[in-house]
Write an enzyme that holds these catalytic residues in place. Structure first.
Site, PDB file in Angstrom:
ATOM      1  N   ASN A 193       0.773  -1.252  -0.144  1.00 42.81           N
ATOM      2  CA  ASN A 193       0.036   0.031  -0.068  1.00 42.81           C
ATOM      3  C   ASN A 193       0.913   1.404   0.044  1.00 42.81           C
ATOM      4  O   ASN A 193       0.377   2.455   0.269  1.00 42.81           O
ATOM      5  CB  ASN A 193      -0.889   0.017   1.235  1.00 42.81           C
ATOM      6  CG  ASN A 193      -0.222   0.041   2.638  1.00 42.81           C
ATOM      7  OD1 ASN A 193       1.077   0.114   2.702  1.00 42.81           O
ATOM      8  ND2 ASN A 193      -1.200   0.121   3.710  1.00 42.81           N
ATOM      9  N   ASP A 226      -4.371  -2.167  -0.040  1.00 40.35           N
ATOM     10  CA  ASP A 226      -4.203  -2.209   1.367  1.00 40.35           C
ATOM     11  C   ASP A 226      -4.781  -3.368   2.010  1.00 40.35           C
ATOM     12  O   ASP A 226      -6.154  -3.779   2.057  1.00 40.35           O
ATOM     13  CB  ASP A 226      -5.054  -1.068   2.045  1.00 40.35           C
ATOM     14  CG  ASP A 226      -4.435  -0.629   3.573  1.00 40.35           C
ATOM     15  OD1 ASP A 226      -3.992  -1.574   4.138  1.00 40.35           O
ATOM     16  OD2 ASP A 226      -4.812   0.435   4.029  1.00 40.35           O
ATOM     17  N   SER A 271      10.676 -11.806  14.365  1.00 38.85           N
ATOM     18  CA  SER A 271      11.785 -11.007  14.782  1.00 38.85           C
ATOM     19  C   SER A 271      12.203 -11.650  16.051  1.00 38.85           C
ATOM     20  O   SER A 271      11.612 -12.111  16.703  1.00 38.85           O
ATOM     21  CB  SER A 271      11.151  -9.716  15.186  1.00 38.85           C
ATOM     22  OG  SER A 271      12.177  -8.923  15.935  1.00 38.85           O
ATOM     23  N   TYR A 315       4.439  -3.469  19.149  1.00 37.51           N
ATOM     24  CA  TYR A 315       4.926  -4.255  17.915  1.00 37.51           C
ATOM     25  C   TYR A 315       5.455  -5.576  18.207  1.00 37.51           C
ATOM     26  O   TYR A 315       4.952  -6.441  17.580  1.00 37.51           O
ATOM     27  CB  TYR A 315       6.203  -3.003  17.349  1.00 37.51           C
ATOM     28  CG  TYR A 315       6.898  -3.869  16.371  1.00 37.51           C
ATOM     29  CD1 TYR A 315       6.419  -4.223  15.092  1.00 37.51           C
ATOM     30  CD2 TYR A 315       8.140  -4.489  16.688  1.00 37.51           C
ATOM     31  CE1 TYR A 315       7.380  -4.872  14.037  1.00 37.51           C
ATOM     32  CE2 TYR A 315       8.711  -5.128  15.822  1.00 37.51           C
ATOM     33  CZ  TYR A 315       8.244  -5.359  14.451  1.00 37.51           C
ATOM     34  OH  TYR A 315       9.130  -5.873  13.363  1.00 37.51           O
ATOM     35  N   LYS A 363       4.294  -9.599  16.796  1.00 33.17           N
ATOM     36  CA  LYS A 363       4.984 -10.759  16.112  1.00 33.17           C
ATOM     37  C   LYS A 363       4.657 -12.088  16.998  1.00 33.17           C
ATOM     38  O   LYS A 363       4.648 -13.207  16.608  1.00 33.17           O
ATOM     39  CB  LYS A 363       6.692 -10.471  16.225  1.00 33.17           C
ATOM     40  CG  LYS A 363       6.788  -9.177  15.389  1.00 33.17           C
ATOM     41  CD  LYS A 363       6.252  -9.675  13.970  1.00 33.17           C
ATOM     42  CE  LYS A 363       6.596  -8.290  12.946  1.00 33.17           C
ATOM     43  NZ  LYS A 363       6.029  -8.569  11.695  1.00 33.17           N
ATOM     44  N   LEU A 389      20.002   1.686  13.708  1.00 32.25           N
ATOM     45  CA  LEU A 389      21.489   2.244  13.631  1.00 32.25           C
ATOM     46  C   LEU A 389      22.040   2.567  12.378  1.00 32.25           C
ATOM     47  O   LEU A 389      22.604   3.655  12.161  1.00 32.25           O
ATOM     48  CB  LEU A 389      22.141   1.349  14.370  1.00 32.25           C
ATOM     49  CG  LEU A 389      23.811   1.702  14.748  1.00 32.25           C
ATOM     50  CD1 LEU A 389      24.007   2.759  15.317  1.00 32.25           C
ATOM     51  CD2 LEU A 389      24.381   0.364  15.405  1.00 32.25           C
ATOM     52  N   GLY A 415      14.261   0.290  27.316  1.00 33.10           N
ATOM     53  CA  GLY A 415      13.609  -1.091  26.313  1.00 33.10           C
ATOM     54  C   GLY A 415      14.736  -1.407  25.684  1.00 33.10           C
ATOM     55  O   GLY A 415      14.335  -2.541  25.075  1.00 33.10           O
TER      56      GLY A 415
END
Ligand SMILES: NC(=O)c1ccc[n+]([C@@H]2O[C@H](COP(=O)([O-])OP(=O)(O)OC[C@H]3O[C@@H](n4cnc5c(N)ncnc54)[C@H](O)[C@@H]3O)[C@@H](O)[C@H]2O)c1
Length: 338
Positions: free
Chosen positions: A32, A58, A125, A150, A154, A201, A298
């Site tokens: 999308n 979408d 992940s 998030y 997963k 990073l 975190g």
């Protein structure tokens, strides 16, 4: 064979489309463009000399998803990259993340269950491990309570697939738990295109070096690691992409040990933030402007993969080094800023 790649114009998706087309797969992309640009299609076409079929769609729109699958009922496999991925944003907008990452997964899985070939690959992940008790991290390490919405998407995503596989014996699925994909295609025709301030990073390093950002902040140098900075497993995106092709072939050839398998995708080697900066400075011949600041909430101290399962069972291993990946990221940055 026709393969659907959702999110196929994104960072990892676009590199995977290239590897699939190089292997002769016919690729259909759904995206999308919420976090990518249509120009990526030209980059893929330039590298592979073949334009993949693209549908701007979408996946949150269930009706459109159904219509798409009615039209393409000969799909042999689906690789599902499409998701929102900014951890910080997910804390502020949890419902947006649950809608985009969970609803889309459910809609796609519902349709796959109607296909003749039910082969599915999910982008998971290493975030599911949190701060693992043991390093390197094996696939049997416990899934820790998620640190962000998030990360939770997963974990929930994997559970949804596991439950669906239990009752659909002819559904074959693989979840690939990526560690830290970085770099760009060696041609510099595709790469990572963060919208706004990079959350990761490596794009932050290359954007600082090219003059788009003033300075890189290194969050904490007092962690219990050899140089005090956090350690991650940075893996070249082309290696990640190639793993998807191998995983897809495993599914299509029905070679799985069970109908839901999980593999780590990492190099097996942890690198600290300072080591990544040193690698960048080596391959670019340029000093990076950075400063050490306070720890960021975190961040886990160290995470790197045990790759034995992926090496031995999937039959995949990484080919590129950290320096290769940093050089490709830098070449890509220079090319897009020109
Ligand atoms: N990049 C990483 O470091 C990393 C690490 C672990 C897991 N992952 C996962 O891998 C996948 C791909 O990551 P990426 O880095 O390539 O991200 P990306 O944002 O570059 O690519 C995702 C693509 O999906 C598209 N998309 C998002 N929502 C959509 C929707 N509702 N309908 C259609 N298209 C939609 C976006 O436009 C984008 O092109 C994601 O699921 C991400 O969570 C990424």
């Amino acid at each position: 064979m026709k393969v659907l790649v959702t999110g196929g114009l994104g960072f990892i998706g676009s590199h995977t489309v290239v590897e699939l087309q190089n292997k002769g797969f016919e690729v259909v992309i759904i995206d999308n463009l919420s976090n990518s640009s249509i120009e990526v299609l030209d980059g893929i076409t330039k590298i592979t000399k073949k334009k993949p079929h693209f549908e701007k769609l979408d996946l949150k729109d269930r009706l459109s998803v159904n219509q798409f699958f009615n039209k393409h009922n000969d799909i042999a496999g689906v690789i599902h990259f499409a998701a929102s991925k900014a951890v910080g944003e997910s804390v502020k907008e949890p419902l947006m993340y649950y809608e985009n990452n969970i609803n889309t997964l459910v809609y796609v899985l519902q349709q796959i269950c109607q296909l003749e070939s039910k082969n599915f690959i999910f982008s998971s992940s290493c975030t599911v491990y949190g701060q693992a008790d043991e390093l390197p991290i094996t696939e049997s390490a416990p899934v820790k309570p998620a640190e962000s919405p998030y990360g939770n998407t997963k974990q929930i995503g994997e559970e949804i697939i596991r439950d669906t596989c239990k009752v659909n014996e002819d559904l074959n699925a693989i979840a690939l738990r990526y560690f830290n994909p970085i770099g760009a295609h060696p041609s510099s025709d595709i790469g990572e295109l963060p919208i706004g301030v990079p959350q990761n990073l490596v794009p932050y390093i290359t954007q600082t070096a090219i003059g788009l950002r003033d300075q890189l902040s290194v969050f904490g140098d007092d962690y219990p690691t050899p140089d005090g900075t956090c350690i991650r497993d940075y893996i070249h995106v082309v290696d990640v992409a190639k793993a998807h092709v191998i995983a897809l072939e495993r599914l299509i050839e029905n070679k799985g040990d069970s109908n839901f398998e999980v593999f780590n995708l990492g190099t097996g080697k942890g690198s600290s933030v300072l080591e990544v900066i040193q690698s960048f400075e080596k391959v670019s011949g340029q000093k990076l402007n950075y400063k050490i600041v306070d720890r960021r909430e975190g961040d886990v101290i160290a995470a790197y993969a045990d790759t034995t399962h992926a090496n031995d069972v999937l039959g995949w291993k990484t080919e590129s080094t950290l320096d290769d990946a940093m050089a490709s990221a830098w070449n890509w940055e220079k090319k897009i800023r020109n």
